[in-house]
Design a protein around this motif. Sequence first.
Motif, PDB file in Angstrom:
ATOM      1  N   GLY A 163      -3.902   2.937  -7.404  1.00  0.00           N
ATOM      2  CA  GLY A 163      -5.343   2.986  -6.551  1.00  0.00           C
ATOM      3  C   GLY A 163      -5.549   4.394  -6.103  1.00  0.00           C
ATOM      4  N   CYS A 164      -4.525   5.386  -6.437  1.00  0.00           N
ATOM      5  CA  CYS A 164      -5.030   6.879  -6.078  1.00  0.00           C
ATOM      6  C   CYS A 164      -4.234   7.996  -6.722  1.00  0.00           C
ATOM      7  N   SER A 165      -2.984   8.253  -6.289  1.00  0.00           N
ATOM      8  CA  SER A 165      -2.378   9.278  -6.635  1.00  0.00           C
ATOM      9  C   SER A 165      -1.792   9.389  -8.172  1.00  0.00           C
ATOM     10  N   THR A 181      -4.880   9.736 -10.366  1.00  0.00           N
ATOM     11  CA  THR A 181      -5.528  11.167 -10.297  1.00  0.00           C
ATOM     12  C   THR A 181      -4.903  12.081 -11.215  1.00  0.00           C
ATOM     13  N   ARG A 188       6.751   9.042  -2.676  1.00  0.00           N
ATOM     14  CA  ARG A 188       5.881   7.831  -2.240  1.00  0.00           C
ATOM     15  C   ARG A 188       6.644   7.158  -1.673  1.00  0.00           C
ATOM     16  N   THR A 248       0.700  -1.122  -0.042  1.00  0.00           N
ATOM     17  CA  THR A 248       0.082  -0.040   0.084  1.00  0.00           C
ATOM     18  C   THR A 248       0.914   1.032  -0.188  1.00  0.00           C
ATOM     19  N   HIS A 306      -5.717   3.778   1.524  1.00  0.00           N
ATOM     20  CA  HIS A 306      -6.703   3.595   0.339  1.00  0.00           C
ATOM     21  C   HIS A 306      -6.116   3.425  -0.892  1.00  0.00           C
ATOM     22  N   GLU A 307      -4.451   3.197  -0.989  1.00  0.00           N
ATOM     23  CA  GLU A 307      -3.985   3.080  -2.230  1.00  0.00           C
ATOM     24  C   GLU A 307      -3.084   1.763  -2.048  1.00  0.00           C
ATOM     25  N   CYS A 357      -0.546   7.987   1.203  1.00  0.00           N
ATOM     26  CA  CYS A 357      -0.859   9.210   0.687  1.00  0.00           C
ATOM     27  C   CYS A 357      -1.024  10.241   1.474  1.00  0.00           C
ATOM     28  N   CYS A 401       0.054  -0.659  -6.953  1.00  0.00           N
ATOM     29  CA  CYS A 401      -0.432  -0.233  -5.850  1.00  0.00           C
ATOM     30  C   CYS A 401      -0.885   1.415  -6.046  1.00  0.00           C
ATOM     31  N   LEU A 402      -0.061   2.000  -6.647  1.00  0.00           N
ATOM     32  CA  LEU A 402       0.009   3.441  -6.746  1.00  0.00           C
ATOM     33  C   LEU A 402      -1.230   3.846  -7.743  1.00  0.00           C
TER      34      LEU A 402
END
Length: 388
Positions: free
Chosen positions: A178-180, A183, A373, A44, A72-73, A47, A175-176
Motif C-alpha cells: 500500500g506504500c513503501s 514506492t 517495518r 497496517t 495509509h499502508e 510508515c 499490506c506493505l
Amino acid sequence: MATAGKVIKCKAAVAWEPSKPLSVEEVDVAPPKAHEVRIKVVATGVCHTDREYLYEAGKGMKLRTFPLVLGHEAAGIVESVGPEVTQFAPGDKVIPLFLPFCDACDRCENPKTNLCRKNWENTQAGVLADGTSRISCKGQQVYQFLGVSSFCQYTVVPDTSLAKINSSAPLDKVCLLGCSVSTGYGAALQTGKVAKNSTCAVFGLDAVGLAAVMGCKAAMAKSIIAIDINRAKFEKAKQFGATECIDLNDHDKPIQEVLVDKTNGGVDYALECVGEPDSMSAALESTREGCGTCVLAGWTETETMHVQVINILMGRTLKGTYFGGWKSAKDVPKLVEKYMEKKLMLDEFITHNLPLSQINRAFDLMKREESIRTVISLEQEDTADLHP
C-alpha cells in the motif's frame, strides 16, 4: 453482513494534536455513501510519513487538520459497499490506496503518469467526496489521513482508491504494497527503468530504499551500492540485493565525490529514498555525466532542493516518483501476484508485529531506527487499556 448500513463502533489510534502520542479510543465509523466502501482493516504498516506528519509538521511536511487518524499502508476485507459500487463486494480482500485510479480521466489513460486526481483535494484534506469524514470520536469529526486512516479497525474509502487482490494473499504481508515497497520497487523499475548491467546507488535504507535495492536487483543491475549512516541496515540491504554498502560516516568528503571516484565517472542510476534536500543533491551529483538518471522517491512537501543547472545541461535526467509510478488499483494486484509467486520479497521487510494498543511503541522503534517495518494487527487488539 449484519453491520451493513449501521454505524460500527471500533477502536482507532487518534492523533488529537500534533507532536503528541496517539490515543487508542473507541470511534464510530459511519456506513459508506455512494461510490464508497467500508473495510475491516486487518493489518497496517507504520510508515515514516505517518510519524513525520505527527511529529515533524512544518519541518518538510504540511500541517494536517486534527484530530486525525493516521495510517495509509494497509490491507483488509470489504465489510459493506455504498450505492453505485460495482467492482467490490463484502468479503473481498483489498488494499486501500492513498493514490486513486479512476480509469477514466486523461491521466489514468496516459501511460506516462499515474497521478489520478479523483477526489484528490478532499482526501489530501482528510475528508471524502462530500467534504466530511466517516470517522467520529466523542461526537467530534476525526479526519482521515490521505483518505485512508488505517490505524482504525474499520475505515471507509472511495471505490477508486481500493484494489481487489488475490483471496489467498496474507494481509499482514501484502499490506506493505500500500506504500513503501511499491514506492521503492517502482522507483527503480517503473520510473527509473534501471537497465541490465548498470551501476546503481540507493540513498537511504529504510523500507522504501530496501525496496529500491530489490528493484535494481530485479532489473539485473550489475552493481548496487547501498548508502546509509546506520551500518545495522547493511546486512538487510545485501539480503535484498546490494553488492556493496557505504557508511556515510566513513568518509570525509561528500558521498557524491566518493561515488564518482569509485565508479570512474558516476553511477548510471541514483535512487534517493531519504527525502532530504542534501541527499537529493548528492544523488543527482553522483550520476554519470551525459546519461545518468536520478530518481527522487523520498517524500517531503516543503523542502527546496539545490540543483546546479550545469548538472542537468550536461545530460543528466532528474525524475520524481509518486507511489513508484504504479497505476495504483490497476498495478497493485499484479504486485500481490508477484509476491504470491515468490518473485517479490515482503516478509523480509517486517521486523516487528504489534497490536494497535502498542502503536506508539512502533513510532519509538522507528525513531530509534530499530525497525524496518512494524506491522500492526488490528484483529488481535489488546482491550486491557485503550490509552497509551
